[in-house]
Every structure is written in C-alpha cells, then in structure tokens.
Motif scaffolding. Structure first.
Motif, PDB file in Angstrom:
ATOM      1  N   GLN A  10       0.820  -1.215   0.000  1.00  0.00           N
ATOM      2  CA  GLN A  10       0.000   0.000   0.000  1.00  0.00           C
ATOM      3  C   GLN A  10       0.855   1.266   0.000  1.00  0.00           C
ATOM      4  O   GLN A  10       0.460   2.286  -0.574  1.00  0.00           O
ATOM      5  CB  GLN A  10      -0.929   0.000   1.211  1.00  0.00           C
ATOM      6  CG  GLN A  10      -1.921   1.147   1.251  1.00  0.00           C
ATOM      7  CD  GLN A  10      -2.932   1.096   0.105  1.00  0.00           C
ATOM      8  OE1 GLN A  10      -3.277   0.029  -0.384  1.00  0.00           O
ATOM      9  NE2 GLN A  10      -3.399   2.248  -0.329  1.00  0.00           N
ATOM     10  N   GLY A  28      -2.833   1.801  -9.699  1.00  0.00           N
ATOM     11  CA  GLY A  28      -3.062   0.484  -9.118  1.00  0.00           C
ATOM     12  C   GLY A  28      -1.796  -0.347  -9.171  1.00  0.00           C
ATOM     13  O   GLY A  28      -0.725   0.117  -8.821  1.00  0.00           O
ATOM     14  N   TRP A  58       2.633  -3.374  -7.047  1.00  0.00           N
ATOM     15  CA  TRP A  58       1.986  -2.187  -6.491  1.00  0.00           C
ATOM     16  C   TRP A  58       2.937  -0.994  -6.436  1.00  0.00           C
ATOM     17  O   TRP A  58       2.551   0.090  -6.003  1.00  0.00           O
ATOM     18  CB  TRP A  58       1.448  -2.470  -5.089  1.00  0.00           C
ATOM     19  CG  TRP A  58       0.243  -3.358  -5.110  1.00  0.00           C
ATOM     20  CD1 TRP A  58       0.207  -4.709  -4.931  1.00  0.00           C
ATOM     21  CD2 TRP A  58      -1.112  -2.964  -5.352  1.00  0.00           C
ATOM     22  NE1 TRP A  58      -1.076  -5.185  -5.045  1.00  0.00           N
ATOM     23  CE2 TRP A  58      -1.910  -4.137  -5.299  1.00  0.00           C
ATOM     24  CE3 TRP A  58      -1.734  -1.746  -5.606  1.00  0.00           C
ATOM     25  CZ2 TRP A  58      -3.286  -4.115  -5.492  1.00  0.00           C
ATOM     26  CZ3 TRP A  58      -3.111  -1.722  -5.803  1.00  0.00           C
ATOM     27  CH2 TRP A  58      -3.873  -2.894  -5.733  1.00  0.00           C
ATOM     28  N   THR A 118      -5.047  -1.275  -1.948  1.00  0.00           N
ATOM     29  CA  THR A 118      -6.144  -0.773  -2.779  1.00  0.00           C
ATOM     30  C   THR A 118      -5.603   0.241  -3.771  1.00  0.00           C
ATOM     31  O   THR A 118      -4.593   0.905  -3.516  1.00  0.00           O
ATOM     32  CB  THR A 118      -7.223  -0.095  -1.909  1.00  0.00           C
ATOM     33  OG1 THR A 118      -6.608   0.958  -1.140  1.00  0.00           O
ATOM     34  CG2 THR A 118      -7.866  -1.093  -0.967  1.00  0.00           C
ATOM     35  N   ARG A 165      -7.099   6.620  -4.641  1.00  0.00           N
ATOM     36  CA  ARG A 165      -8.452   7.169  -4.583  1.00  0.00           C
ATOM     37  C   ARG A 165      -8.933   7.647  -5.948  1.00  0.00           C
ATOM     38  O   ARG A 165     -10.095   7.495  -6.306  1.00  0.00           O
ATOM     39  CB  ARG A 165      -8.496   8.342  -3.599  1.00  0.00           C
ATOM     40  CG  ARG A 165      -9.897   8.841  -3.308  1.00  0.00           C
ATOM     41  CD  ARG A 165      -9.849  10.012  -2.349  1.00  0.00           C
ATOM     42  NE  ARG A 165      -9.197   9.636  -1.116  1.00  0.00           N
ATOM     43  CZ  ARG A 165      -9.814   9.062  -0.086  1.00  0.00           C
ATOM     44  NH1 ARG A 165     -11.104   8.784  -0.175  1.00  0.00           N
ATOM     45  NH2 ARG A 165      -9.154   8.752   1.005  1.00  0.00           N
ATOM     46  N   SER A 176     -10.563   4.747  -7.789  1.00  0.00           N
ATOM     47  CA  SER A 176     -11.813   4.246  -7.232  1.00  0.00           C
ATOM     48  C   SER A 176     -12.948   5.264  -7.361  1.00  0.00           C
ATOM     49  O   SER A 176     -14.105   4.897  -7.408  1.00  0.00           O
ATOM     50  CB  SER A 176     -11.613   3.869  -5.755  1.00  0.00           C
ATOM     51  OG  SER A 176     -11.185   4.993  -5.008  1.00  0.00           O
TER      52      SER A 176
END
Length: 379
Positions: A286, A294, A301, A321, A324, A327
C-alpha cells in the motif's frame, strides 16, 4: 577478504534513517535466510547470525572437492560442519551472505553500507550451492526448519525451474509458514529478458510477497521477471552487500531485491508485533511508490518505500487498494457533446463578425468618397 566500499550505496541514499529507525531497528525479529548459507565471519554479520538455529540441508561434499576443503577449514575453525546437519554458516558461493547483509548487516566504521534492519537476527539455512544442488524438497524442508526456529520473516532468493502444483510439498510448506503467521518474501526471478511471462515458485504461491527488481529510476530492471504474481519491486541493480570473510561487493538481481523488502518487513514486525503477516505485506504494498494508480505486472503495487512503510502506519490495512483517483472514477476534462449544427453562441458570433466587417467597409467607403469630393472642389 574484499575491501570495504566506503560510500553510501545508492539504494540507501534515498532513505532518511532518522525516520526509518526512529522506532526500531528490527531488534527481536528473526529472519530466516534460505540460501547458500550465511558467513558468520564477516564483521558486519558475526553478531547478526544465530548459529545455533541454523542448519545445512545439503549432503556432505565429495571428498577432495574444493567445497569439501572449504567446509573442512570452516569446521576446523569451529565455524561450521562439513556435512548435512551443520549450522548453515558455510557459504562457499557467497550468495546467501549478500542476501543476509542487505537485511541485517551491522554498521561498521569505514563503510556506508548497512542492513535495513541492523538489529534483526538471521537464521542461516543452507539448502543450495553453485551446482544447484537444492531442490523443491530441500526448500520445503528449509521452510519447515524456519518455522521450527520461530522465524517471523522468511527470505527465499531462489526459485524453481518448473511449475509446481498447488498440492506439492513446497506449496504445503509455504501454507504452513503462512498459517504460523510468518511473512514469506521471495524473489520474482531474473528471466525478464526472455520476454516470456511465467510464474516462478515459491514467489507465485498465494500469500507470498513476490519481489521484482527496480533500477535507479524506479523502473523495472530489464532482467526482472514480470507477471501477475509480482507484489512489489525493490532496488536490484548495483546492490552492495557483505561477502564471506569480510568486506563487500556489488551484484545485480531480484535475489537482492527480496531481502531489501524482507528488511522492511522485519522493521514493521518489530514495530507492530500484533500485525498479521498479511497486514505486514499489505502495508508494504500500500505504501509503495507507484508508477500507475493500481498495480501492474512489472513492479506490482510499486517500488517499496521503507520510510513511508514505517511512518504511514496509523492503522493496519488488510489488502492494498488502488489510489483514490481510480476508485472515484476518471479525473480529467469531461467529454464535450458532438454538435452537428451551429450553436446559438456560434451563430451570434458569426453575425457579429459580419456586422463589424460591413461597418468597417462602409466607413472606408464614406472616407474615400469624402476625399474625392474634397479634391474636386480644389481649384
């Protein structure tokens, strides 16, 4: 004994050690290095290696071989034993000693090189040599030995030459380690130049953090294996580390990217002993420096960011994830509807242009006529 490299290696120059080590240097965390052995004579490693926990899983070398003579000398010095069941501190190849140094080499005057977790403890497990004597079976046995000796992180800078089924003994050993809450880090492999996307093992097993190699520009090193199993990348070009007997050398490969990440994992485990192995892996992924929002098959990553991994840690994450921006949907200019007819604004602009042009022409005509009339009236 090789000479010490005085300067700070490039892979460490980007780190702010006051921030990286403000909470821990990895003390109390045991990292198993499954490799060609780990030399415990090098001054930067002698206090890092737990000889009592190590093991040698290779059969005894044939009498008269160079390896046998080397191990015999080590045995005579009390630094190793010459047959299977030894303490894993004989490293004729030097590969495992380099790997261990990147993880936990102690600071030493005269060199800028130091391990990322310089207070972690290394469990030396010898299961391979320059002849490739290691097998999937010996690697599985090495993993189980690491479990038995209470490793919190396992580094495997090797891979198999052929795919292994999910029910193979190696796969079972990896699952046993994960079940015991051990972070398993493995190199992705060095066949990237072949342009063949293939999975390497144990790196491609679920739960293992597979590490690719990056260069000074945070781009994938050309030799680094690609694939959808790659978790992150780490420096793997011109890597400085320890060698048997003393000093350092420079080498390349995902073999040296993996311990860079294993060192970060050791620091996180020391700072957050309650975090699960999955949360440690997710934290590394992360906080990596990403080339895309991504992950991709080249650097996963992103390129590991040790300082951010140790400081952007207010709470654990269970899985990485996308950023932002991804997403929340696309961020850029909104598409404009295609107009097949003239809009009202375009029509008004066109008419205004015509009026201005006509007015200008009329003024010019009037001015010209006035000049002609004036000239005719002159005597």
């Amino acid at each position: 004994m090789k000479k010490q490299i005085q300067g700070r290696p490039w892979a460490l120059q980007r780190l702010v050690f006051d921030q990286l080590w403000q909470d821990t240097k990895g003390k109390g965390v045991r990292v198993a290095v499954i490799d060609t052995g780990v030399d415990a004579v090098n001054p930067q490693l002698k206090d890092a290696v737990d000889r009592g926990a190590g093991t040698d899983l290779l059969p005894a070398p044939k009498k008269g071989s160079a390896e046998a003579e080397e191990e015999a000398r080590a045995a005579a010095d009390g630094k190793g034993r010459s047959k299977g069941g030894g303490d894993g501190t004989t490293d004729v190849v030097g590969h495992g000693t380099k790997v261990a140094g990147i993880i936990a080499a102690r600071p030493r005057a005269g060199t800028g090189f130091v391990g990322l977790a310089p207070e972690a403890t290394i469990i030396p497990i010898r299961q391979n040599d320059d002849k490739g004597s290691g097998t999937a079976a010996s690697m599985a046995a090495a993993i189980r030995h690491a479990i038995k000796k209470h490793a919190r992180v396992i580094n495997i800078s090797q891979d198999t030459t052929k795919p292994l089924r999910a029910d193979s003994d190696l796969a079972l050993a990896v699952r046993e380690a994960l079940k015991e809450d051990i972070v398993v880090v493995a190199s992705a492999g060095n066949d990237g130049l072949s342009a063949q996307v293939k999975e390497t093992y144990p790196a491609a097993y679920p739960g293992v953090l597979a590490v690719a190699a990056s260069d000074r520009n945070d781009e994938r090193a050309p030799f680094s294996q690609t694939g959808d199993f790659v978790g992150v990348a780490a420096p793997g070009v011109d890597m400085v580390s320890t060698v048997p007997k003393g000093g350092q050398c420079v080498d390349n490969g995902t073999s040296f990217s993996a311990p860079y990440v294993a060192g970060v994992a050791a620091l996180i485990r020391a700072k957050h002993p309650r975090w699960t192995q999955a949360q440690v892996v997710a934290q590394i992924e992360q906080t990596a420096e990403r080339a895309v929002n991504g992950r991709d098959d080249f650097i996963g990553w992103g390129v590991v960011d040790p300082v951010r991994a140790l400081n952007d840690d207010e709470h654990p994450v269970n899985a990485p994830t996308p950023d932002r921006a991804v997403s929340d949907g696309p961020v850029g200019p909104e598409p404009v509807a295609l107009q097949l007819r003239e809009t009202r604004q375009e029509r008004m602009t066109r008419i205004s242009t015509y009026v201005l042009a006509a007015t200008g022409l009329l003024v010019a005509v009037i001015a010209g006529v006035s000049i002609m009339v004036r000239d005719r009236r002159r005597p």
